[in-house]
Design an enzyme around this catalytic site. Structure first.
Site, PDB file in Angstrom:
ATOM      1  CE  LYS A  25      -2.773   0.873   3.786  1.00  0.00           C
ATOM      2  NZ  LYS A  25      -2.788   2.300   4.143  1.00  0.00           N
ATOM      3  CB  SER A 171       4.925  11.029  10.273  1.00  0.00           C
ATOM      4  OG  SER A 171       4.061  10.907   9.153  1.00  0.00           O
ATOM      5  CG  ASP A 315       1.091   0.556   9.391  1.00  0.00           C
ATOM      6  OD1 ASP A 315       0.582   1.379  10.178  1.00  0.00           O
ATOM      7  OD2 ASP A 315       1.516   0.873   8.274  1.00  0.00           O
TER       8      ASP A 315
HETATM    9  C1  S3P Z   1       2.667   5.113   6.146  1.00  0.00           C
HETATM   10  C2  S3P Z   1       3.234   5.584   7.295  1.00  0.00           C
HETATM   11  C3  S3P Z   1       2.679   5.300   8.622  1.00  0.00           C
HETATM   12  C4  S3P Z   1       1.744   4.105   8.578  1.00  0.00           C
HETATM   13  C5  S3P Z   1       0.763   4.190   7.462  1.00  0.00           C
HETATM   14  C6  S3P Z   1       1.488   4.250   6.135  1.00  0.00           C
HETATM   15  C7  S3P Z   1       3.283   5.487   4.857  1.00  0.00           C
HETATM   16  O1  S3P Z   1       1.946   6.419   9.076  1.00  0.00           O
HETATM   17  O2  S3P Z   1       1.086   3.954   9.808  1.00  0.00           O
HETATM   18  O3  S3P Z   1      -0.092   3.076   7.470  1.00  0.00           O
HETATM   19  O4  S3P Z   1       2.967   4.879   3.829  1.00  0.00           O
HETATM   20  O5  S3P Z   1       4.113   6.397   4.870  1.00  0.00           O
HETATM   21  P1  S3P Z   1       2.657   7.700   9.741  1.00  0.00           P
HETATM   22  O6  S3P Z   1       3.389   8.440   8.685  1.00  0.00           O
HETATM   23  O7  S3P Z   1       1.519   8.504  10.319  1.00  0.00           O
HETATM   24  O8  S3P Z   1       3.556   7.148  10.800  1.00  0.00           O
END
Ligand code: S3P
Length: 429
Positions: A25, A171, A315
């Protein structure tokens, strides 16, 4: 097994077989967004089938980008890039349930010469956006949000200026948003998060340099379309890997699996607690490691997860917590306050559901402590409209005594349509 949107899961005796996951994803979102602002055509095989990535594709279409599904079986998507020039959307950009879509797309539209409004469903409308609004405003975009920093987010784009920014919260979504915005930027993170944004930018031709937790991107880069096969989603694989971990003697093969070191901490953790994992056929595609994992369940010890590990496993924490009662020594999760602002409050959702199944759980502001050696009984539990909670408790239910009913289980479609039947096909009851 399906009863409308609720689902009954029966205990299993074992799990075995082989599986290949839909595309990751995180990578699918990034490849699609960069394809839209690249020149030329991008062809993506094994694109994520989840509704979140469809939200991204639909937003891109609303921004004037054309794409087409070329093959449904392999989910091949062909995207015609518009260069940096997107089109003003005539309606709000609907990000659905997807925080990744809203945050990363904010970075892209912040550099466009028009105003766009990004909206989301009930869950996304509760999630904090200050983390992207603040740095993008520093870069020159004009941004308003609804209630405090919550969606809808209205962004008037500008020619952005370079910033040097230290992320207050780890993040990867925010890091990618800033790197996807036009202009030379330096981002420093408190702990290293997934680097799919950096690798994707390099694959599309941008100049990205990294040193420790610091990433720089040179401004004015031209992106060119790519051809890629998206590696199998590790966070979706987590449910199968943890299910296999629950049954001594299980044997599961997962091929074409994403093994990027910033995402694969789960494999190391499972090995650390007693699962046997053999990795073969390691290859690299556009900087992303892909391989085959052969997994055999054993006796599970416990673990304490905190600091950088918490960010690396963010996750996968719901499913690790859901299997924690079946470990010998239990699992403690620390430094995980971010779990409270995911698709649901995942700390509270996990604690509520584990208790409904008869487990003892200590809920903390920033984590959970779940003792090992517990017996769970089947119960009626809720997904809290969160895909990862629905799938995590389908796994816990496999080792419970009696049947478990998961309410609002169809939310699994957000990241993995077909998850429950895929799982059922691998089980022995
Ligand atoms: C993601 C980063 C994470 C994760 C999310 C997908 C990404 O979130 O929990 O499902 O693809 O960069 P955060 O950036 O809020 O940590």
């Amino acid at each position: 097994m399906n009863h409308g949107s609720s689902l009954i899961i029966s205990p299993a005796k074992n799990i075995s077989g082989s599986i290949r996951l839909p595309g990751d994803k995180s990578i699918s979102h990034r490849y699609a967004m960069l394809a839209a602002i690249a020149e030329g055509t991008t062809r993506l095989e094994n694109f994520s089938t989840g509704m979140d990535c469809t939200s991204t594709l639909n937003c891109l279409r609303a921004l004037g980008c054309e794409w087409e599904q070329k093959d449904a079986q392999e989910n091949v998507i062909e995207i015609t890039g518009r260069g940096r020039a997107l089109q003003a959307p005539s309606l709000p950009l609907d990000c659905g349930n997807s925080g990744s879509t809203m945050r990363m797309l904010s970075g892209i539209v912040a550099g466009q010469q028009f105003t766009s409004e990004l909206v989301g469903d009930e869950s996304l409308s509760r999630r904090p956006m200050a983390r992207v609004i603040k740095p993008l405003t520093m870069m020159g975009a004009k941004i308003n949000a609804g209630n405090g920093d919550r969606p809808p987010v209205r962004i008037t784009g500008r020619n952005l200026k370079a910033i040097d920014y230290r992320l207050p919260v780890a993040s990867a979504q925010v890091k990618s948003a800033l790197l996807f915005a036009e202009g030379e930027t330096r981002v420093e993170e408190p702990v290293r998060t997934r680097d799919h944004g950096e690798l994707a930018l390099q694959a599309f031709g941008a100049e990205v340099t990294r040193r420790g937790n610091e990433t720089r991107i040179a401004g004015g880069h031209k992106l060119r379309g790519i051809e890629a096969r998206v590696p199998g989603d590790l966070s979706s694989a987590a449910f199968f890997l943890c299910a296999a971990a629950l049954f001594p003697g299980s044997r599961l093969v997962v091929d074409s699996l994403l093994m990027n070191p910033t995402r694969a901490r789960l494999l190391e953790l499972l090995v650390q607690i007693g699962v046997r994992i053999t990795v073969t056929q390691l290859e690299e595609h556009h900087g992303e490691l892909v391989g085959t994992a052969q997994v055999e369940g054993g006796r599970l010890q416990g673990a304490t997860i905190g600091g950088a590990d918490t960010a690396a496993l963010i996750d996968e924490l719901p499913v690790l917590a859901a299997v924690a009662p079946f470990t010998e020594d239990g699992v403690e999760i620390r430094d995980a306050k971010e779990l409270r602002v995911k698709e649901s409050d995942r700390i509270s959702a996990v604690a509520t559901n584990l208790r409904a199944m008869g487990a003892q759980v200590e809920e903390r502001e920033d984590g959970l402590k779940i003792p090992g050696g517990q017996t769970l009984h089947g119960a009626e539990i809720d997904s809290f409209k969160d895909h990862r909670i629905a799938m995590a408790f389908a796994v816990a239910a496999l080792r419970a005594k009696g049947q478990t009913k998961i309410l609002r289980a169809d939310v699994a479609d957000i990241s993995y349509p077909g998850f429950f039947s895929r799982l059922e096909n691998l089980l022995q009851h």
